[in-house]
Design a protein around this motif. Structure first.
Motif, PDB file in Angstrom:
ATOM      1  N   VAL A 285       0.985  -1.314   0.089  1.00  0.00           N
ATOM      2  CA  VAL A 285      -0.159  -0.086  -0.031  1.00  0.00           C
ATOM      3  C   VAL A 285       0.925   0.801  -0.227  1.00  0.00           C
ATOM      4  N   VAL A 286       0.555   2.316  -0.160  1.00  0.00           N
ATOM      5  CA  VAL A 286       1.486   3.426  -0.752  1.00  0.00           C
ATOM      6  C   VAL A 286       0.239   4.481  -0.058  1.00  0.00           C
ATOM      7  N   VAL A 287       0.558   5.472   0.828  1.00  0.00           N
ATOM      8  CA  VAL A 287       0.007   6.558   1.856  1.00  0.00           C
ATOM      9  C   VAL A 287       0.911   7.884   1.299  1.00  0.00           C
ATOM     10  N   SER A 288       0.346   8.516   0.665  1.00  0.00           N
ATOM     11  CA  SER A 288       0.786  10.369   0.058  1.00  0.00           C
ATOM     12  C   SER A 288       0.353  11.319   1.465  1.00  0.00           C
ATOM     13  N   ASN A 289       0.911  11.731   1.923  1.00  0.00           N
ATOM     14  CA  ASN A 289       0.599  12.781   3.123  1.00  0.00           C
ATOM     15  C   ASN A 289       1.286  14.115   2.073  1.00  0.00           C
ATOM     16  N   ALA A 290       1.934  14.319   0.553  1.00  0.00           N
ATOM     17  CA  ALA A 290       1.836  14.852   0.139  1.00  0.00           C
ATOM     18  C   ALA A 290       0.685  15.921  -0.433  1.00  0.00           C
ATOM     19  N   ASP A 291       1.070  17.385  -0.765  1.00  0.00           N
ATOM     20  CA  ASP A 291      -0.437  18.206  -1.213  1.00  0.00           C
ATOM     21  C   ASP A 291      -0.786  17.040  -1.892  1.00  0.00           C
ATOM     22  N   SER A 292      -2.720  16.774  -2.082  1.00  0.00           N
ATOM     23  CA  SER A 292      -3.400  16.295  -2.613  1.00  0.00           C
ATOM     24  C   SER A 292      -3.000  17.050  -3.670  1.00  0.00           C
ATOM     25  N   ALA A 293      -2.842  17.503  -4.478  1.00  0.00           N
ATOM     26  CA  ALA A 293      -3.539  18.073  -6.174  1.00  0.00           C
ATOM     27  C   ALA A 293      -1.794  17.854  -6.072  1.00  0.00           C
ATOM     28  N   PHE A 294      -0.550  17.955  -5.745  1.00  0.00           N
ATOM     29  CA  PHE A 294       0.934  17.668  -6.460  1.00  0.00           C
ATOM     30  C   PHE A 294       0.799  15.933  -6.304  1.00  0.00           C
ATOM     31  N   THR A 295      -0.169  15.170  -5.327  1.00  0.00           N
ATOM     32  CA  THR A 295      -0.054  14.011  -5.407  1.00  0.00           C
ATOM     33  C   THR A 295      -0.278  13.370  -7.008  1.00  0.00           C
ATOM     34  N   TYR A 296      -1.870  13.733  -7.015  1.00  0.00           N
ATOM     35  CA  TYR A 296      -1.554  13.493  -8.516  1.00  0.00           C
ATOM     36  C   TYR A 296      -1.233  14.304  -9.764  1.00  0.00           C
ATOM     37  N   LYS A 297      -1.040  15.468  -9.583  1.00  0.00           N
ATOM     38  CA  LYS A 297      -0.842  16.464 -10.704  1.00  0.00           C
ATOM     39  C   LYS A 297       0.404  15.892 -11.472  1.00  0.00           C
ATOM     40  N   PRO A 302      -0.865  10.895 -15.795  1.00  0.00           N
ATOM     41  CA  PRO A 302      -2.433  11.137 -16.177  1.00  0.00           C
ATOM     42  C   PRO A 302      -3.038  10.086 -16.519  1.00  0.00           C
ATOM     43  N   GLU A 303      -2.413   8.665 -17.659  1.00  0.00           N
ATOM     44  CA  GLU A 303      -3.179   7.321 -17.366  1.00  0.00           C
ATOM     45  C   GLU A 303      -3.791   6.734 -16.491  1.00  0.00           C
ATOM     46  N   HIS A 304      -3.953   6.974 -15.044  1.00  0.00           N
ATOM     47  CA  HIS A 304      -4.128   6.588 -13.820  1.00  0.00           C
ATOM     48  C   HIS A 304      -5.615   7.429 -13.451  1.00  0.00           C
ATOM     49  N   ARG A 305      -5.539   8.605 -14.585  1.00  0.00           N
ATOM     50  CA  ARG A 305      -6.355   9.806 -13.533  1.00  0.00           C
ATOM     51  C   ARG A 305      -7.849   9.967 -14.535  1.00  0.00           C
ATOM     52  N   LYS A 306      -8.553   9.125 -13.309  1.00  0.00           N
ATOM     53  CA  LYS A 306     -10.115  10.106 -14.783  1.00  0.00           C
ATOM     54  C   LYS A 306     -10.490  11.342 -14.081  1.00  0.00           C
ATOM     55  N   ARG A 307     -11.101  11.530 -12.577  1.00  0.00           N
ATOM     56  CA  ARG A 307     -11.113  12.336 -12.266  1.00  0.00           C
ATOM     57  C   ARG A 307     -10.221  13.360 -11.979  1.00  0.00           C
ATOM     58  N   TRP A 308      -9.293  13.597 -11.318  1.00  0.00           N
ATOM     59  CA  TRP A 308      -8.558  14.196 -10.545  1.00  0.00           C
ATOM     60  C   TRP A 308      -7.606  14.280 -11.814  1.00  0.00           C
ATOM     61  N   THR A 309      -8.252  15.073 -12.730  1.00  0.00           N
ATOM     62  CA  THR A 309      -7.132  15.142 -13.913  1.00  0.00           C
ATOM     63  C   THR A 309      -6.792  16.674 -14.280  1.00  0.00           C
ATOM     64  N   ASP A 310      -5.838  17.181 -15.075  1.00  0.00           N
ATOM     65  CA  ASP A 310      -5.369  18.900 -15.159  1.00  0.00           C
ATOM     66  C   ASP A 310      -5.944  19.330 -14.520  1.00  0.00           C
ATOM     67  N   ARG A 311      -6.363  19.045 -15.233  1.00  0.00           N
ATOM     68  CA  ARG A 311      -7.986  20.620 -15.768  1.00  0.00           C
ATOM     69  C   ARG A 311      -8.974  19.990 -14.177  1.00  0.00           C
ATOM     70  N   LYS A 312      -8.839  19.342 -14.086  1.00  0.00           N
ATOM     71  CA  LYS A 312     -10.390  19.605 -12.246  1.00  0.00           C
ATOM     72  C   LYS A 312      -9.477  20.750 -12.045  1.00  0.00           C
ATOM     73  N   ILE A 313      -7.529  20.020 -11.162  1.00  0.00           N
ATOM     74  CA  ILE A 313      -7.019  20.281 -10.801  1.00  0.00           C
ATOM     75  C   ILE A 313      -6.586  21.602 -10.718  1.00  0.00           C
ATOM     76  N   GLU A 314      -7.032  22.525 -11.554  1.00  0.00           N
ATOM     77  CA  GLU A 314      -6.211  23.826 -11.961  1.00  0.00           C
ATOM     78  C   GLU A 314      -8.024  24.520 -11.748  1.00  0.00           C
ATOM     79  N   PHE A 463     -16.898  15.889  -1.436  1.00  0.00           N
ATOM     80  CA  PHE A 463     -15.959  16.586  -3.063  1.00  0.00           C
ATOM     81  C   PHE A 463     -14.436  16.391  -2.547  1.00  0.00           C
ATOM     82  N   ARG A 464     -14.080  16.072  -1.779  1.00  0.00           N
ATOM     83  CA  ARG A 464     -12.906  16.137  -1.281  1.00  0.00           C
ATOM     84  C   ARG A 464     -11.892  14.959  -2.687  1.00  0.00           C
ATOM     85  N   PRO A 465     -10.441  15.190  -2.433  1.00  0.00           N
ATOM     86  CA  PRO A 465      -9.802  14.677  -3.040  1.00  0.00           C
ATOM     87  C   PRO A 465      -9.865  13.091  -1.777  1.00  0.00           C
TER      88      PRO A 465
END
Length: 517
Positions: A285-297, A302-314, A463-465
């Protein structure tokens, strides 16, 4: 964009202890590591800085000790739970000392208000400041208690993995007027403008604009009344050191100066991480305590992201940033409280400049921290340690902090000299700065936002990550950017959510045994 191919890493599960990797050693990451260790995992915490803590990093210079970030400790029972998981008590390692008043609030006209947990003293302060609002204040506190019982006790440590989870609590939140803002709820109960400020500034301590943040955050008033405001002797860093010792006592490991560049994915599940050095570390398991936007972006391709796309993050809304000046003085200022809120001439308009217009205003409201009021050992004899924090826009403001930092620091110095710290310019013994650029470049916060996503209603709970990533299996998020949000109680509660969503190590071992069979 991440295009590096991902090798198939071997599964790590053995008949003994599955492996969990935690990215980041802020309070959320350290608490997550303790909880995972208690659930049977072998834990490795990876920290990009040279010491643990993240936003709770500790600076030491010229005989002074400065806590970089969190200084207001509430809900100590969340810390006590972590020590209990390791068969210890918090007081074995850390002394928490109550702070009174919680805050001294100084208005621009020089009047002040001592905000404390003493019911009688608070009633007297309200009566002195706004005699017609005593009953309204009591009604506000009753509303805060009702919100606390739902928003914190019932929902603060539970996951919102499905919209149905949100739908179930909406009627209760509507009944408690969660659709109001923090300021709106205060206005419902009290009329005096100054008292409205007294009852709403706390949302800024978790990155929220009281004129936009959901009134659920009014629970802070009752939380502080019930459990008090505390300070860790030796500084907040003593809590960080204590948590690291708990992790190591469980057999876990902390590795500093280890920058994660990518979360590795195999067959739709996190299977480890790649470091900036090229080293890969396999994990169950991997747990990220990094900023959620940074974690996903930045960490998940990108190919692993459907909800937290770059567009949604920005397009999402982010909290303000902070300008923090740490300084030590050659003399003491004994009349200055441990926590002071130094208000400027504007409240609503200043917050509009910061959050909406993204303007660096010429006036400011400040939080002044004087830890040596409680622990003189944080400075040399006869000296005081301080930090002053000014909310400022995040980096979308376009402010050039490389050129503006020193003029802004000087403006803060002049304001402090005119109000609370006479003769300050001649008394400074040591000094250092933290700007929005540091939040972006040193702490990996998207746009330099100090608290991640802004805590408005449409960016709360479901509505949050999510704590259990909605993008890939076996990836989990803790910290300010996920549920329930920022602030020490929030990030500690985000780690508590893991108990509900991460399989127990024994379950993973059993699954692995079935596969092998």
């Amino acid at each position: 964009m991440l295009t590096v191919s991902v090798p198939e890493l071997p599964r790590v599960v053995t008949r003994e202890r599955p492996h969990a990797v935690v990215i980041g050693s802020g309070f959320g990451g350290l608490a997550a590591a303790v909880r995972l260790g208690a659930r049977g995992y072998r834990v490795t915490v990876l920290e990009q800085l040279d010491a643990p803590g993240g936003r709770a990093y500790v600076y030491r210079q010229d005989g002074f000790t400065f806590d970089a970030g969190p200084t207001v400790i509430t809900a100590p029972f969340l810390l006590e739970e972590l020590w209990a998981l390791c068969g210890r008590t918090l007081s074995d390692d850390v002394e928490l000392r109550p702070v009174s008043p919680f805050y001294r609030i100084r208005f621009d006209d020089g009047t002040s208000f001592d905000y404390s947990g003493d019911a009688g003293a608070m009633r007297a302060e309200v009566e002195r400041l706004a005699p017609g609002d005593v009953a309204g204040y009591e009604r506000f506190l009753a509303a805060s208690q009702a919100i606390y019982k739902v928003g914190f006790e019932q929902l603060g440590h539970v996951p919102f993995s499905k919209f149905a989870d949100m739908a179930r609590v909406l009627p209760e939140l509507l009944k408690l007027e969660g659709y109001r803002t923090v300021y709106s709820l205060a206005c419902k109960h009290v009329r005096d403008p100054k008292l409205r400020v007294v009852l709403t500034f706390q949302s800024l301590l978790v990155g929220g604009n009281p004129f936009a943040t959901t009134s659920v955050y009014c629970l802070i008033a009752f939380l502080e009344r019930r459990f008090g405001v505390h300070f860790a002797m030796g500084g907040t860093g003593s809590l960080v050191r204590g948590l690291v010792c708990l992790i190591e006592g469980q057999g876990g490991e902390l590795r500093c100066q280890q920058t994660v560049s990518q979360i590795l994915v195999h067959k739709g599940a996190a299977c480890g991480v790649r470091l900036s050095t090229g080293e890969t570390i396999a994990a169950d398991v991997v747990v990220s305590n990094a900023d959620s936007a940074f974690t996903y972006k930045r960490l998940l391709a990108p190919e692993h992201r459907k909800r937290w796309t770059d567009r949604k993050i920005e397009k999402s809304r982010y909290s303000m940033s902070l300008f923090v000046w740490y300084f030590g003085t050659r003399r003491k200022y004994p009349d200055v409280a441990h926590h002071t809120i130094l208000l400027g001439p504007r409240y609503r308009e200043l917050l509009r400049d910061i959050f909406d217009r993204k303007l660096l205003a010429r006036d400011f409201s400040l939080y002044l921290h004087r830890p040596t009021a409680t622990d003189p050992a944080l400075a040399p004899p006869g000296c005081d340690a301080f930090y002053v924090l000014s909310p400022v826009p995040h980096l979308q403001s376009g402010t050039d902090w490389k050129t503006q930092a020193e003029p802004y620091r000087l403006a803060l110095q002049q304001r402090l000299e005119q109000t609370l710290l006479p003769g300050l310019a001649d008394e400074i013994a040591t000094s250092r700065l933290l700007t929005p650029l540091d939040f972006q470049n040193r702490l990996s916060s998207f746009r330099g936002a100090a608290f991640g996503l802004e805590p408005v209603l449409t960016q709360s709970a479901w509505f949050r990550p999510h704590n259990k990533s909605e993008e890939i299996d076996r990836l989990y998020l803790v910290g300010a950017g996920t549920h329930p949000g920022a602030g020490l109680p929030g990030v500690l509660s985000s780690a508590k959510v893991l108990d509900s969503v991460v399989p127990h190590a024994d379950e993973l071992v059993a699954r692995a045994s079935l596969v092998r069979a």
